[in-house]
Enzyme design. Structure first.
Site, short mmCIF file in Angstrom:
data_model
loop_
_atom_site.label_atom_id
_atom_site.label_comp_id
_atom_site.label_asym_id
_atom_site.label_seq_id
_atom_site.Cartn_x
_atom_site.Cartn_y
_atom_site.Cartn_z
N LYS A 116 2.69 12.93 43.69
CA LYS A 116 1.79 13.37 44.76
C LYS A 116 1.92 14.86 45.05
CE LYS A 116 0.09 9.26 45.54
NZ LYS A 116 0.77 8.50 44.49
N LYS A 158 5.08 11.56 53.68
CA LYS A 158 4.64 10.70 52.58
C LYS A 158 5.61 10.76 51.41
CE LYS A 158 -0.38 11.02 53.34
NZ LYS A 158 -1.66 11.39 52.67
N GLY A 164 0.14 2.76 48.51
CA GLY A 164 0.06 1.51 49.25
C GLY A 164 0.69 1.53 50.62
N GLU A 200 2.34 16.42 55.65
CA GLU A 200 0.95 16.84 55.77
C GLU A 200 0.50 16.73 57.22
OE1 GLU A 200 -1.10 15.72 51.48
OE2 GLU A 200 -1.40 14.38 53.19
N HIS A 208 -12.05 7.55 54.79
CA HIS A 208 -11.50 7.63 53.44
C HIS A 208 -12.68 7.67 52.47
CE1 HIS A 208 -8.22 6.34 50.43
NE2 HIS A 208 -9.33 6.57 49.73
N HIS A 235 -3.15 0.47 54.90
CA HIS A 235 -3.49 1.40 53.82
C HIS A 235 -4.04 0.69 52.58
CE1 HIS A 235 -1.56 4.54 56.18
NE2 HIS A 235 -0.51 3.75 56.31
N GLU A 287 -5.12 12.16 46.95
CA GLU A 287 -4.55 11.76 45.66
C GLU A 287 -5.67 11.58 44.65
OE1 GLU A 287 -2.58 8.00 45.77
OE2 GLU A 287 -4.27 6.96 46.68
N ARG A 291 -7.51 5.97 36.75
CA ARG A 291 -7.88 4.67 36.19
C ARG A 291 -9.19 4.21 36.81
NH1 ARG A 291 -7.10 1.76 40.72
NH2 ARG A 291 -5.29 2.25 42.04
N ARG A 337 -13.64 -7.47 49.26
CA ARG A 337 -12.56 -8.02 48.45
C ARG A 337 -12.17 -9.39 48.99
NH1 ARG A 337 -8.30 -3.24 46.80
NH2 ARG A 337 -9.80 -1.53 46.61
#
Length: 447
Positions: A116, A158, A164, A200, A208, A235, A287, A291, A337
Site C-alpha cells: 500500500k 492502515k 478487508g 492518512e 467509494h 469495509h 489502492e 485483478r 452480492r
C-alpha cells in the site's frame, strides 16, 4: 490465442471464466478441492483435476499442485479469477518460469500495487490524486503525532500489506493516536506477517468510487468508467452500481482519463481497478487491485464489453479490442452480492439448498454456481451468487431490481436477500444518497 486455460478458482467466478473460454473456443481445465467435487464448474469443464483437501492452503493456494495440474493437462495459461492467488506475484513469476501465461499483470506490477505504501508513491508519481498522509511506514509515536498534526485529525492508521479492514484504526484526536497505532500494527503483523502501517487523513463522509482500467502492456491504456461501491459493511462491499449516482459526466471523464493515462505510463497489462475515496468533488487514491473484481458485471452491463474476453485477448498478445472512443456508457446497472449469511448478523450459513430459483427477464443476470440440491461447504467465502440488473436509467434499474429480488428463491440456508429487499425500498438508496458509513449506521438502527 490460447489452446487450453486452467481456471485456478472456484464458485461463481470459476464458472464465469469457464463460460468466456467456451465462447472463445478455448479448452478448459478446472482445479478443485475434494469439497468442490460436485461444483457446477467442475461438471461443465472439459477437464478437472483434484488438487487437495478442503483447506485453501492445501488446494486453491497450493502453487505446486496448480502448476503440476497445468503440466499434466497441457494448459498454456492460467486464469486466477479473484481472491486466492489472483494477486500473488510469486505465483505469476513461477508460471512465467514454466512458460505458462498468467492472465493478469506482471509479478512486478502486482508487487508494487500489493504494497500500500509503494502503491501510493507510484500513484502520486503517475499523477493520480492521493489522500494526504505519510510518505511511507510510520515507525514511532513522535513521528505519528507530527504527521497527524500536519494533515489534521481525524486520521486513519492502515496496514501497508493489508486489506478487508484488518490493521485499520481511526484516531479522532491525539489522545487516540497511540493506542490506534499500536493496535493497527499488532493486527497487521498477525494478519499479514508485516506490521508496517501508515497514516492518512480520515475522510468522514466519503463515497467509494473505483475506475475499471485495462492496459495492453505496450503503453496503451483505457478506462471503462467507474463503479460506486459505497454500500459496505466492515469495509466489505455489499452493493455496487455503475455509473455512480454521485458523479457527473465531466467528473467521470476527468478521473477516467487520469487513470487510463497512468496505466499506459506504467506499461500495465490486463485488468485493474483503481480505487478512490470521493468527497466534496475530490478523488483520493486508496489502492489498486491488479485483478478482475467481483463487481465487474455492472461495468459489462453498461458498456456491453466482456471483460474476461478482454483479459484473455490481452494476455495472449492480441492487445485491446477497443479504443477509448469506442467505449460508450449505456444505462445503469446494480449488483447485489448474495451471501450464505444471516442478513442481520452476517454469520455464515453453510448447508444444503433444496430449492434454488433465479429471476429472469430483460436486464437480469445471475452469476452463480449454485443449483438445487447443492451443498454450500463451510470452508470458503460465503458468496453464492451475484444478482446484476440493468436498466435504461437508475429508476428503471431499481424497479427491475425490486422485482428480481422478489423472484429470487434460495431455500435451506439463510442469505442476504432479505437485506437487499429492505434496501431497495429505502429512500436514501432510491435517491443515491449514501456514503461508506451509511450501511453500518442503518444496520445499527435496525438492531
Amino acid at each position: 490465442m490460447f489452446q487450453k486455460i486452467l481456471i485456478a478458482n472456484r464458485g461463481e467466478i470459476a464458472l464465469r471464466v469457464l463460460r468466456a473460454c467456451k465462447e472463445l473456443g478455448i479448452q478448459t481445465v478446472v482445479v478443485h478441492s475434494t469439497a468442490d467435487a460436485d461444483a457446477m464448474h467442475v461438471r461443465l469443464a472439459d477437464e478437472s483435476v483434484c488438487i487437495g483437501p478442503p483447506p485453501s492452503r492445501d488446494s486453491y493456494l497450493n502453487i505446486h499442485q496448480i502448476v503440476a495440474a497445468c503440466e499434466i493437462t497441457g494448459a498454456d495459461a492460467v486464469h486466477p479469477g479473484y481472491g486466492f492467488l489472483s494477486e500473488n506475484a510469486k505465483f505469476a513469476d513461477i508460471l512465467a518460469a514454466h512458460n505458462i501465461t498468467f492472465i493478469g499483470p506482471s509479478g512486478d506490477h502486482i508487487r508494487i500495487m500489493g504494497d500500500k505504501i509503494e502503491a501510493k508513491r507510484t500513484a502520486k508519481r503517475l499523477g493520480i490524486p492521493v489522500v494526504p498522509g505519510s510518505d511511507g511506514a510510520v515507525t514511532d509515536q513522535k513521528e505519528a503525532r507530527r504527521i497527524a498534526a500536519e494533515i489534521g485529525y481525524p486520521v486513519i492508521i492502515k496496514a501497508s500489506a493489508g486489506g478487508g479492514g484488518r490493521g485499520m484504526k481511526v484516531a479522532l484526536t491525539e489522545a487516540d493516536l497511540e493506542i490506534a497505532l499500536q493496535t493497527a500494527s499488532t493486527e497487521a503483523g498477525a494478519a499479514f506477517g508485516d506490521d508496517a502501517v501508515y497514516i492518512e487523513k480520515y475522510l468522514e463522509k466519503p463515497r467509494h468510487i473505483e475506475v475499471q482500467v485495462f492496459g495492453d502492456g505496450f503503453g496503451r491504456g483505457v478506462h471503462f468508467g467507474e463503479r460506486d461501491c459505497s454500500l459496505q459493511r466492515r469495509h466489505q462491499k455489499v452493493w455496487e452500481e455503475a455509473p455512480s449516482p454521485a458523479l457527473n459526466a465531466e467528473e467521470r471523464a476527468r478521473i477516467g482519463g487520469i487513470c487510463a493515462k497512468a496505466i499506459a505510463d506504467l506499461g500495465y497489462s490486463g485488468a485493474g481497478t483503481i480505487e478512490f475515496l470521493y468527497e466534496n468533488g475530490e478523488f483520493y487514491f486508496i489502492e489498486m487491485n491488479t485483478r478482475l473484481q467481483v463487481e465487474h458485471p455492472v461495468t459489462e452491463a453498461i458498456t456491453g464489453i466482456d471483460l474476461v474476453h478482454e483479459q484473455i485477448r490481452v494476455a495472449s498478445g492480441g492487445g485491446l479490442s477497443v479504443k477509448q472512443e469506442d467505449i460508450k456508457f449505456n444505462g445503469h446497472a446494480i449488483e447485489c452480492r448474495i451471501n450464505a449469511e444471516d442478513p442481520r448478523t452476517f454469520t455464515p450459513s453453510p448447508g444444503t439448498i433444496p430449492h434454488f430459483h433465479t429471476p429472469g427477464g430483460l436486464g437480469i443476470r445471475v452469476d452463480s454456481g449454485v443449483y438445487s440440491g447443492y451443498k454450500i461447504p463451510p470452508y470458503y467465502d460465503s458468496l453464492i451468487g451475484k444478482l446484476i440488473v440493468h436498466g435504461r436509467n437508475r429508476v428503471e434499474c431499481m424497479m427491475r431490481l425490486r422485482r428480481a429480488l422478489d423472484e429470487f428463491v434460495v431455500d435451506g440456508i439463510k442469505t442476504t436477500l432479505p437485506l437487499f429487499r429492505d434496501l431497495v425500498g429505502n429512500a436514501d438508496i432510491a435517491n443515491g444518497d449514501y456514503d461508506i458509513h451509511w450501511l453500518e449506521k442503518y444496520l445499527a438502527k435496525e438492531d
